[in-house]
Motif scaffolding. Structure first.
Motif, PDB file in Angstrom:
ATOM      1  N   ALA A  38      16.131  -6.019  -2.490  1.00 49.74           N
ATOM      2  CA  ALA A  38      15.857  -6.313  -1.080  1.00 49.74           C
ATOM      3  C   ALA A  38      14.389  -6.076  -0.735  1.00 49.74           C
ATOM      4  O   ALA A  38      13.795  -6.844   0.031  1.00 49.74           O
ATOM      5  CB  ALA A  38      16.763  -5.465  -0.191  1.00 49.74           C
ATOM      6  N   LEU A  39      13.776  -5.035  -1.301  1.00 46.67           N
ATOM      7  CA  LEU A  39      12.369  -4.768  -1.010  1.00 46.67           C
ATOM      8  C   LEU A  39      11.451  -5.811  -1.641  1.00 46.67           C
ATOM      9  O   LEU A  39      10.429  -6.171  -1.058  1.00 46.67           O
ATOM     10  CB  LEU A  39      11.972  -3.367  -1.460  1.00 46.67           C
ATOM     11  N   ILE A  40      11.800  -6.297  -2.837  1.00 47.05           N
ATOM     12  CA  ILE A  40      11.022  -7.384  -3.434  1.00 47.05           C
ATOM     13  C   ILE A  40      11.105  -8.610  -2.531  1.00 47.05           C
ATOM     14  O   ILE A  40      10.092  -9.242  -2.215  1.00 47.05           O
ATOM     15  CB  ILE A  40      11.512  -7.708  -4.860  1.00 47.05           C
ATOM     16  N   ASP A  41      12.316  -8.938  -2.088  1.00 48.37           N
ATOM     17  CA  ASP A  41      12.514 -10.068  -1.179  1.00 48.37           C
ATOM     18  C   ASP A  41      11.701  -9.867   0.098  1.00 48.37           C
ATOM     19  O   ASP A  41      10.989 -10.769   0.548  1.00 48.37           O
ATOM     20  CB  ASP A  41      14.009 -10.200  -0.867  1.00 48.37           C
ATOM     21  N   LEU A  42      11.796  -8.684   0.683  1.00 47.99           N
ATOM     22  CA  LEU A  42      11.060  -8.393   1.914  1.00 47.99           C
ATOM     23  C   LEU A  42       9.554  -8.479   1.686  1.00 47.99           C
ATOM     24  O   LEU A  42       8.831  -9.060   2.504  1.00 47.99           O
ATOM     25  CB  LEU A  42      11.430  -7.002   2.437  1.00 47.99           C
TER      26      LEU A  42
ATOM     27  N   GLY B 146       3.808   5.526 -11.370  1.00 49.15           N
ATOM     28  CA  GLY B 146       2.881   4.521 -11.871  1.00 49.15           C
ATOM     29  C   GLY B 146       3.343   3.098 -11.618  1.00 49.15           C
ATOM     30  O   GLY B 146       2.663   2.144 -11.985  1.00 49.15           O
ATOM     31  N   ILE B 147       4.500   2.929 -11.005  1.00 52.85           N
ATOM     32  CA  ILE B 147       5.039   1.605 -10.704  1.00 52.85           C
ATOM     33  C   ILE B 147       5.131   1.457  -9.189  1.00 52.85           C
ATOM     34  O   ILE B 147       5.724   2.297  -8.519  1.00 52.85           O
ATOM     35  CB  ILE B 147       6.430   1.408 -11.335  1.00 52.85           C
ATOM     36  N   THR B 148       4.544   0.382  -8.673  1.00 51.83           N
ATOM     37  CA  THR B 148       4.581   0.147  -7.229  1.00 51.83           C
ATOM     38  C   THR B 148       5.424  -1.091  -6.919  1.00 51.83           C
ATOM     39  O   THR B 148       5.736  -1.889  -7.811  1.00 51.83           O
ATOM     40  CB  THR B 148       3.168  -0.081  -6.664  1.00 51.83           C
ATOM     41  N   LEU B 149       5.738  -1.235  -5.654  1.00 51.84           N
ATOM     42  CA  LEU B 149       6.441  -2.437  -5.208  1.00 51.84           C
ATOM     43  C   LEU B 149       5.590  -3.669  -5.495  1.00 51.84           C
ATOM     44  O   LEU B 149       6.124  -4.720  -5.851  1.00 51.84           O
ATOM     45  CB  LEU B 149       6.769  -2.330  -3.713  1.00 51.84           C
ATOM     46  N   LYS B 150       4.289  -3.559  -5.417  1.00 45.52           N
ATOM     47  CA  LYS B 150       3.399  -4.681  -5.732  1.00 45.52           C
ATOM     48  C   LYS B 150       3.583  -5.111  -7.188  1.00 45.52           C
ATOM     49  O   LYS B 150       3.606  -6.312  -7.479  1.00 45.52           O
ATOM     50  CB  LYS B 150       1.943  -4.312  -5.469  1.00 45.52           C
ATOM     51  N   ASP B 151       3.736  -4.161  -8.096  1.00 45.87           N
ATOM     52  CA  ASP B 151       3.966  -4.494  -9.506  1.00 45.87           C
ATOM     53  C   ASP B 151       5.235  -5.338  -9.654  1.00 45.87           C
ATOM     54  O   ASP B 151       5.251  -6.337 -10.373  1.00 45.87           O
ATOM     55  CB  ASP B 151       4.102  -3.226 -10.360  1.00 45.87           C
ATOM     56  N   LEU B 152       6.285  -4.936  -8.970  1.00 41.95           N
ATOM     57  CA  LEU B 152       7.558  -5.672  -9.038  1.00 41.95           C
ATOM     58  C   LEU B 152       7.410  -7.073  -8.447  1.00 41.95           C
ATOM     59  O   LEU B 152       7.894  -8.050  -9.020  1.00 41.95           O
ATOM     60  CB  LEU B 152       8.655  -4.892  -8.307  1.00 41.95           C
TER      61      LEU B 152
END
Length: 148
Positions: free
Chosen positions: A13-17, A125-131
């Motif tokens: 859902a956050l990737i979609d958002l 080390g992993i952000t929503l931007k990376d996804l």
């Protein structure tokens, strides 16, 4: 550590958002429909995200959700903690004093503390931007494929 269904749906859902809210608010029902997630379940997840300050909800006819920060400032660790409470292995507890207590302390120090440190380092080390970036790359690749 268990990667729960709630965490998976929350990340989806956050990737979609993140992709769809760059210039407008996104209705939760549209996220639910696009990703085949129960709206009621998504409402629970987004309530946790609001409490954690990851998303901001706007009420009204033009309402919906937006990210509360830039995707590069939202870490995977924050998302998992918001949804599941923790991603750490549980502390080792000894029920009886003596050797059992020393063994439990050894397991805690040598195994659990080290695993939790590696998890912290990895998930910070992993952000929503990376996804989002990987999702966009995969989408661009699929659009280039031809089927006969």
């Amino acid at each position: 550590m268990k990667f729960s269904k709630k965490s998976r749906y929350g990340l989806t859902a956050l990737i979609d958002l993140g992709i769809n809210s760059t210039d407008c608010k996104v209705a939760l029902n549209s996220i639910a429909e696009r990703n085949n997630i129960s709206l009621q379940y998504l409402e629970q997840i987004f309530a946790a995200f609001r409490r954690a300050g990851i998303v901001k909800g706007v009420k009204g006819p033009q309402g919906g959700y937006v990210l509360n920060d830039l995707p590069e400032n939202i870490y995977l660790s924050d998302i998992l903690v918001a949804v599941d409470g923790t991603y750490h292995l549980e502390d080792e507890q000894a029920n009886t004093p003596g050797d059992a207590e020393v063994i439990a302390s050894t397991i805690q120090e040598v195994v659990i503390d080290r695993v939790n440190k590696v998890l912290d380092d990895l998930l910070l080390g992993i952000t929503l931007k990376d996804l989002i970036d990987v999702y966009r790359q995969k989408g661009a690749l699929e659009q280039q494929m031809y089927y006969i």
